[in-house]
Design an enzyme around this catalytic site. Sequence first.
Site, PDB file in Angstrom:
ATOM      1  N   LYS A 149       1.582 -19.355   4.951  1.00 44.84           N
ATOM      2  CA  LYS A 149       0.741 -19.378   6.098  1.00 44.84           C
ATOM      3  C   LYS A 149       0.712 -18.359   6.859  1.00 44.84           C
ATOM      4  CE  LYS A 149       3.204 -21.019   9.580  1.00 44.84           C
ATOM      5  NZ  LYS A 149       3.869 -20.276  10.422  1.00 44.84           N
TER       6      LYS A 149
ATOM      7  N   ASP B 168       0.876 -21.781  15.118  1.00 40.47           N
ATOM      8  CA  ASP B 168       2.166 -21.352  14.280  1.00 40.47           C
ATOM      9  C   ASP B 168       2.870 -22.383  13.777  1.00 40.47           C
ATOM     10  OD1 ASP B 168       3.777 -19.069  13.364  1.00 40.47           O
ATOM     11  OD2 ASP B 168       5.046 -19.637  14.920  1.00 40.47           O
TER      12      ASP B 168
ATOM     13  N   LYS C 265      13.108 -27.216   2.384  1.00 35.29           N
ATOM     14  CA  LYS C 265      14.351 -27.435   3.328  1.00 35.29           C
ATOM     15  C   LYS C 265      15.060 -28.791   2.596  1.00 35.29           C
ATOM     16  CE  LYS C 265      13.328 -25.258   7.710  1.00 35.29           C
ATOM     17  NZ  LYS C 265      14.154 -24.281   8.022  1.00 35.29           N
TER      18      LYS C 265
ATOM     19  N   HIS D  59       4.329 -27.095  10.143  1.00 33.72           N
ATOM     20  CA  HIS D  59       5.575 -27.742  10.044  1.00 33.72           C
ATOM     21  C   HIS D  59       5.703 -28.999  10.641  1.00 33.72           C
ATOM     22  CE1 HIS D  59       6.192 -23.767   8.639  1.00 33.72           C
ATOM     23  NE2 HIS D  59       6.784 -23.003   9.594  1.00 33.72           N
TER      24      HIS D  59
ATOM     25  N   GLU E   2      13.444 -23.449  19.294  1.00 34.55           N
ATOM     26  CA  GLU E   2      14.089 -22.160  18.783  1.00 34.55           C
ATOM     27  C   GLU E   2      14.552 -21.415  20.001  1.00 34.55           C
ATOM     28  OE1 GLU E   2      11.714 -20.229  15.183  1.00 34.55           O
ATOM     29  OE2 GLU E   2      10.359 -20.995  16.451  1.00 34.55           O
TER      30      GLU E   2
ATOM     31  N   ASP F 259      -3.932  -1.164  -3.739  1.00 34.56           N
ATOM     32  CA  ASP F 259      -4.989  -1.147  -2.627  1.00 34.56           C
ATOM     33  C   ASP F 259      -6.088  -2.050  -3.264  1.00 34.56           C
ATOM     34  OD1 ASP F 259      -6.749  -0.539  -0.852  1.00 34.56           O
ATOM     35  OD2 ASP F 259      -6.406   1.673  -1.162  1.00 34.56           O
TER      36      ASP F 259
ATOM     37  N   ARG G 136       0.927  -1.198   0.068  1.00 36.01           N
ATOM     38  CA  ARG G 136      -0.005   0.084   0.326  1.00 36.01           C
ATOM     39  C   ARG G 136       0.680   1.176  -0.051  1.00 36.01           C
ATOM     40  NH1 ARG G 136      -5.532  -0.930   3.087  1.00 36.01           N
ATOM     41  NH2 ARG G 136      -5.698   1.337   2.658  1.00 36.01           N
TER      42      ARG G 136
HETATM   43  C1  BG6 Z   1       7.483 -20.016  11.053  1.00 34.24           C
HETATM   44  C2  BG6 Z   1       7.062 -19.572  12.260  1.00 34.24           C
HETATM   45  O1  BG6 Z   1       6.636 -20.568  10.170  1.00 34.24           O
HETATM   46  O2  BG6 Z   1       8.570 -20.657  11.022  1.00 34.24           O
HETATM   47  C3  BG6 Z   1       7.948 -18.895  13.252  1.00 34.24           C
HETATM   48  O3  BG6 Z   1       5.800 -18.437  11.827  1.00 34.24           O
HETATM   49  C4  BG6 Z   1       9.228 -19.687  13.267  1.00 34.24           C
HETATM   50  O4  BG6 Z   1       7.499 -18.697  14.345  1.00 34.24           O
HETATM   51  C5  BG6 Z   1       9.665 -20.095  11.927  1.00 34.24           C
HETATM   52  O5  BG6 Z   1      10.075 -19.198  13.822  1.00 34.24           O
HETATM   53  C6  BG6 Z   1      10.786 -21.271  12.003  1.00 34.24           C
HETATM   54  O6  BG6 Z   1      11.380 -21.485  10.790  1.00 34.24           O
HETATM   55  P1  BG6 Z   1      12.667 -21.941  10.367  1.00 34.24           P
HETATM   56  O7  BG6 Z   1      13.173 -22.093   9.133  1.00 34.24           O
HETATM   57  O8  BG6 Z   1      13.657 -20.888  11.024  1.00 34.24           O
HETATM   58  O9  BG6 Z   1      13.013 -23.252  11.260  1.00 34.24           O
END
Ligand code: BG6
Length: 478
Positions: free
Chosen positions: A142, A229, A176, A234, A210, A89, A48
Amino acid sequence: MTEPRPIERLVIFGATGDLAARMLLPSLYHLDADGLLLGPLRIIGSARTQMTREAYVERVRKDLEVRADDFDEAVWTRFAQRLDYCDSDVSRPDGLAGVAAAVGGAAAVYFLALSPSLYGAVCRGLDAAGLACDDCRIVLEKPLGKDLETSRAINAEVSRVFAESRVFRIDHYLGKETVQNLLALRFANTLFEPLWNNLAVDHVQITVAETEGVGDRWGYYDEYGALRDMVQNHMLQLLSLVAMEPPADSGADSVRDEKVKVLKSLRPFTSAEAHQMSVRGQYRSGVVGGKAAPGYLEEKGSPSDTETFVALRADIDNWRWAGVPFYLRTGKCLPERRTQIVIQFKPLPHSIFGARDDLMANRLVIDLQPDEDISLLLNNRGPGLTGTHLQALPLSLSLAGNGRRRIAYERLFLDAFAGNPALFVRRDEVELAWAWIDGVAKAWNELGMAPRSYAAGSWGPPGAFALLERTGREWLDE
Ligand code: BG6
């Protein structure tokens, strides 16, 4: 049927956002450096914000100087020529006129790095502006919804404009290298398949840990939490790839059909068992990697019941996996960054060496990040003239050193340009994953299961350990 035209335009909606800066533009830059982008491909950033092309190019350059460790003037000069910027927009009838002019009737990929609440409006806008041609594809980031209902609504809106074969739903874990390696490990070797079942496998652990906290992403994160999330996408993708039957071939639908069967076999979560089967956690302040880390509530600045840690047990009710628990664990502010799958085999049925502590059950450990390694723990007799001293040694296939580690989006861009959907998620996969996740969220809700606090830098609340100890197992953290 005529061949689709090659893709000559990539439009990134959300071009001023974090994902574009951190992942998308560095990936495209690397592909250009390796000569993997088509000569005529133009990359049109759109958002935007009103900005000139020059200002956008300068902004991309600054980001790349920081993020691309191999920044090179000659590559940049070529890459910069591909870049363009048009504000847009979708709330205005002519809001995509600039984008339409820049696309100029070419076959395009539209990458939506936006809030999913805008996906429907962007698709309608593209259609109205004559930009949804038969050769055009759409890539969706996502999260695709917050639950099954919202996910269905988004998918329905998108499908009114783009047929499923032209919708590319991203789960960047599928891009990956090591995740793709799982398929090679399982289906390019005869060794594991006879053991890949409930006769030989005791349980499976999948950890995505993480060290980072939520930081300034809490605006998004607080609405989703770790379950939506990370687990919905994943982690369920990793689980499906581990658990699926051998597909007939490596074709997109053959692989996705098998993943769908796994998702259909996940035992629904019930509130009767949720306390025994799952743990929610939220980090408080602590120390991560020797540095003080603030708690989630301090980062957010207000109370919240969102979980930043989940550990749960999933059961797959089919012939292959009946009775084999899959333990999933993910969290922010954990002691180390580690994505790992452990296939723990059953103990020996009988030890000819007598009862002893140094005899371990075999284990296959698949490290996805930060190390890339596959190792099989085997028992070996240590050297010595007397007695039998057993030691578990890894037979290791280190995957590091195969050149620069690629950003997962690099592969996904190439596949989207080529029209290959194998590493993208099909609509039924997303919806089945949401259906299961909704069951977990509903059970938590019914029980009023608030997240338990854990110190930043620890492996989650105590319940995460109890989850396995209850059945005489433990997390394999070494
Ligand atoms: C994302 C999440 O999809 O994947 C994040 O929204 C997360 O919260 C990330 O940190 C992790 O991805 P990677 O590739 O760093 O393991």
